[in-house]
Scaffold this active site. Structure first.
Site, PDB file in Angstrom:
ATOM      1  N   LYS A   1      52.131  38.866  46.657  1.00 16.43           N
ATOM      2  CA  LYS A   1      50.687  38.695  46.620  1.00 16.43           C
ATOM      3  C   LYS A   1      50.338  37.572  45.669  1.00 16.43           C
ATOM      4  CE  LYS A   1      47.781  41.651  44.546  1.00 16.43           C
ATOM      5  NZ  LYS A   1      46.772  40.862  43.839  1.00 16.43           N
TER       6      LYS A   1
ATOM      7  N   ARG B   1      51.749  53.137  39.745  1.00 12.54           N
ATOM      8  CA  ARG B   1      52.466  53.261  38.470  1.00 12.54           C
ATOM      9  C   ARG B   1      53.601  54.265  38.625  1.00 12.54           C
ATOM     10  NH1 ARG B   1      50.244  49.279  37.991  1.00 12.54           N
ATOM     11  NH2 ARG B   1      48.886  48.527  36.329  1.00 12.54           N
TER      12      ARG B   1
ATOM     13  N   ASP C   1      30.910  36.416  49.198  1.00 14.18           N
ATOM     14  CA  ASP C   1      29.914  35.339  49.221  1.00 14.18           C
ATOM     15  C   ASP C   1      29.056  35.522  50.462  1.00 14.18           C
ATOM     16  OD1 ASP C   1      28.633  32.760  48.819  1.00 14.18           O
ATOM     17  OD2 ASP C   1      30.416  32.152  47.676  1.00 14.18           O
TER      18      ASP C   1
ATOM     19  N   LYS D   1      39.827  38.084  47.394  1.00 11.41           N
ATOM     20  CA  LYS D   1      38.657  38.996  47.389  1.00 11.41           C
ATOM     21  C   LYS D   1      37.369  38.220  47.629  1.00 11.41           C
ATOM     22  CE  LYS D   1      40.785  42.346  44.251  1.00 11.41           C
ATOM     23  NZ  LYS D   1      42.003  41.589  43.882  1.00 11.41           N
TER      24      LYS D   1
ATOM     25  N   ARG E   1      52.298  44.632  37.376  1.00 11.76           N
ATOM     26  CA  ARG E   1      52.914  44.727  36.051  1.00 11.76           C
ATOM     27  C   ARG E   1      54.158  45.602  35.955  1.00 11.76           C
ATOM     28  NH1 ARG E   1      46.975  45.203  33.547  1.00 11.76           N
ATOM     29  NH2 ARG E   1      46.760  46.012  35.660  1.00 11.76           N
TER      30      ARG E   1
ATOM     31  N   ASP F   1      45.219  37.139  47.884  1.00 13.03           N
ATOM     32  CA  ASP F   1      44.241  38.117  47.387  1.00 13.03           C
ATOM     33  C   ASP F   1      43.122  37.399  46.645  1.00 13.03           C
ATOM     34  OD1 ASP F   1      43.037  40.516  46.682  1.00 13.03           O
ATOM     35  OD2 ASP F   1      44.418  40.905  45.020  1.00 13.03           O
TER      36      ASP F   1
ATOM     37  N   ASP G   1      51.315  37.881  39.494  1.00 12.62           N
ATOM     38  CA  ASP G   1      50.248  37.652  38.519  1.00 12.62           C
ATOM     39  C   ASP G   1      50.808  36.889  37.322  1.00 12.62           C
ATOM     40  OD1 ASP G   1      48.289  38.815  40.104  1.00 12.62           O
ATOM     41  OD2 ASP G   1      48.636  40.820  39.296  1.00 12.62           O
TER      42      ASP G   1
ATOM     43  N   THR H   1      40.446  49.272  42.019  1.00 14.67           N
ATOM     44  CA  THR H   1      41.122  50.425  41.412  1.00 14.67           C
ATOM     45  C   THR H   1      40.931  50.474  39.887  1.00 14.67           C
ATOM     46  OG1 THR H   1      43.135  49.104  41.522  1.00 14.67           O
ATOM     47  CG2 THR H   1      42.877  50.812  43.176  1.00 14.67           C
TER      48      THR H   1
HETATM   49  O1  C5P Z   1      49.654  45.024  37.581  1.00 16.10           O
HETATM   50  P1  C5P Z   1      49.100  45.921  38.653  1.00 16.10           P
HETATM   51  O2  C5P Z   1      50.177  46.698  39.388  1.00 16.10           O
HETATM   52  O3  C5P Z   1      47.965  46.770  38.147  1.00 16.10           O
HETATM   53  O4  C5P Z   1      48.517  44.879  39.701  1.00 16.10           O
HETATM   54  C1  C5P Z   1      47.690  45.270  40.753  1.00 16.10           C
HETATM   55  C2  C5P Z   1      47.310  44.050  41.537  1.00 16.10           C
HETATM   56  O5  C5P Z   1      46.486  44.469  42.620  1.00 16.10           O
HETATM   57  C3  C5P Z   1      46.509  43.008  40.772  1.00 16.10           C
HETATM   58  O6  C5P Z   1      46.970  41.744  41.234  1.00 16.10           O
HETATM   59  C4  C5P Z   1      45.072  43.231  41.185  1.00 16.10           C
HETATM   60  O7  C5P Z   1      44.345  42.011  41.274  1.00 16.10           O
HETATM   61  C5  C5P Z   1      45.215  43.815  42.575  1.00 16.10           C
HETATM   62  N1  C5P Z   1      44.147  44.707  43.032  1.00 16.10           N
HETATM   63  C6  C5P Z   1      43.763  45.868  42.369  1.00 16.10           C
HETATM   64  N2  C5P Z   1      42.751  46.656  42.855  1.00 16.10           N
HETATM   65  C7  C5P Z   1      42.139  46.334  44.008  1.00 16.10           C
HETATM   66  C8  C5P Z   1      42.534  45.172  44.693  1.00 16.10           C
HETATM   67  C9  C5P Z   1      43.553  44.401  44.190  1.00 16.10           C
HETATM   68  O8  C5P Z   1      44.347  46.190  41.330  1.00 16.10           O
HETATM   69  N3  C5P Z   1      41.207  47.133  44.503  1.00 16.10           N
END
Ligand code: C5P
Length: 235
Positions: free
Chosen positions: A37, A181, A69, A66, A211, A64, A15, A121
Site C-alpha cells: 500500500k 495488531r 473532494d 483517500k 507498523r 491509498d 509508510d 480506524t
Molecule cells: O501502522 P498501521 O498498521 O496502523 O497502518 C495502517 C495503515 O492503514 C495506514 O497506512 C493507514 O493510513 C491506513 N488506514 C487506516 N484506517 C483506514 C484506512 C486506511 O489505518 N480507515
C-alpha cells in the site's frame, strides 16, 4: 469460487518517507505478501515512482489516497490513478454519493478497483460525537457502506468490528481491514484494532498491516507469522 492464497490477503503499508526507505521492504517482502500500500506520505514524496517500484515487484499496488473532494475532481483523479495501473485506489465515503459514483464510472473498464473508506480506524465514538455525528461508529460505517455500494464501489475499508455486519449486508463487497495488531504489538494511534484472526473470522478479505511489520526487527518474519495466522483462520 477461486481460492485466495493466504499471502495474497496481506497488504503491507509502505509508510516510509522515501523510495530508498521503501526498497528494503519491497525486496524482503515481495514474495511473502499479496501487495503493498502506497499512502500519502510516500506518494507525496515520490509520486509515480513509488507505484512503479511496487509494480516492478509483481505484487499488487494499493494506492491509498483517500480521495475526498468534489465529484469532478475525485473522478478525474481516479481516472489518473487507474492509468498508473494500481490494483486498488481508495476514495473517502464522506465525499458523498455523487463523487463516489462519478469515481466508479471513471475507472470502469480499467484494472483498478475502488475501495471506499467508511470511518477511519483511528476514530472512536468520542471522535464522531465531536464531529457532530450522532450515530455510533457501527451505524456510520453501515450508512456509508450502503451509499458506497449503491454508487457502484466494489470494496470497503472498515475495521474488524464492522466486518460481520458488512459481510451480512453486502455479501459481494471486498472488505479491506486496517488497524490490524497481532497479539503483543503496539496499538499506536489506532482505536478500532483486531488481530489478523479476529478480522478474518469476521469476514475480512484483505488485511492492511503497517507498523507491526515496518517496525519489526525482522519484517519478513513478522509478515510470515501474519500469513500463517491468516492460513489458520481461513482453513
Ligand atoms: O501502522 P498501521 O498498521 O496502523 O497502518 C495502517 C495503515 O492503514 C495506514 O497506512 C493507514 O493510513 C491506513 N488506514 C487506516 N484506517 C483506514 C484506512 C486506511 O489505518 N480507515
Amino acid at each position: 469460487v477461486p481460492t485466495v492464497a493466504p499471502k495474497d490477503r496481506l497488504y503491507v503499508a509502505l509508510d516510509v518517507p522515501t523510495l530508498d526507505a521503501a526498497r528494503p521492504y519491497l525486496e524482503a517482502l515481495s514474495g511473502e505478501v499479496g501487495g503493498f500500500k502506497v499512502g500519502l506520505e510516500l506518494f507525496i514524496a515520490e509520486g509515480h515512482a513509488a507505484v512503479e517500484a511496487v509494480r516492478e515487484t509483481g505484487a499488487d499496488c494499493f494506492l491509498d489516497l483517500k480521495l475526498h473532494d468534489i465529484p469532478a475532481t475525485v473522478a478525474r483523479a481516479a481516472a489518473r490513478a487507474a492509468a498508473l495501473g494500481v490494483r486498488h485506489l481508495t476514495v473517502h465515503s464522506a465525499c458523498g454519493a455523487e463523487a463516489l459514483s462519478e469515481a466508479a464510472k471513471a475507472v470502469q473498464g480499467s484494472g483498478t478497483s475502488l475501495l471506499a473508506v467508511t470511518v477511519l480506524t483511528s476514530l472512536g465514538a468520542g471522535d464522531l460525537q465531536a464531529l457532530g455525528l450522532r450515530e455510533s461508529v457501527v451505524q456510520q460505517v453501515g450508512r456509508r457502506a450502503s451509499i458506497a455500494m449503491d454508487a457502484g464501489i466494489p470494496g470497503l475499508v472498515c475495521s474488524a468490528a464492522e466486518c460481520s455486519m458488512l459481510r451480512r449486508d453486502h455479501p459481494e463487497a471486498v472488505l479491506v481491514v486496517p488497524g490490524i495488531r497481532p497479539a503483543g504489538t503496539a496499538v499506536g494511534d489506532q482505536k478500532r484494532v483486531a488481530t489478523p484472526q479476529e478480522a478474518l473470522r469476521a469476514g475480512a478479505d484483505h488485511l492492511v498491516v503497517g507498523r507491526p511489520i515496518r517496525d519489526a526487527a525482522d519484517p519478513a518474519a513478522a509478515a510470515r507469522a501474519i500469513v500463517e495466522e491468516i492460513a489458520a483462520a481461513v482453513s
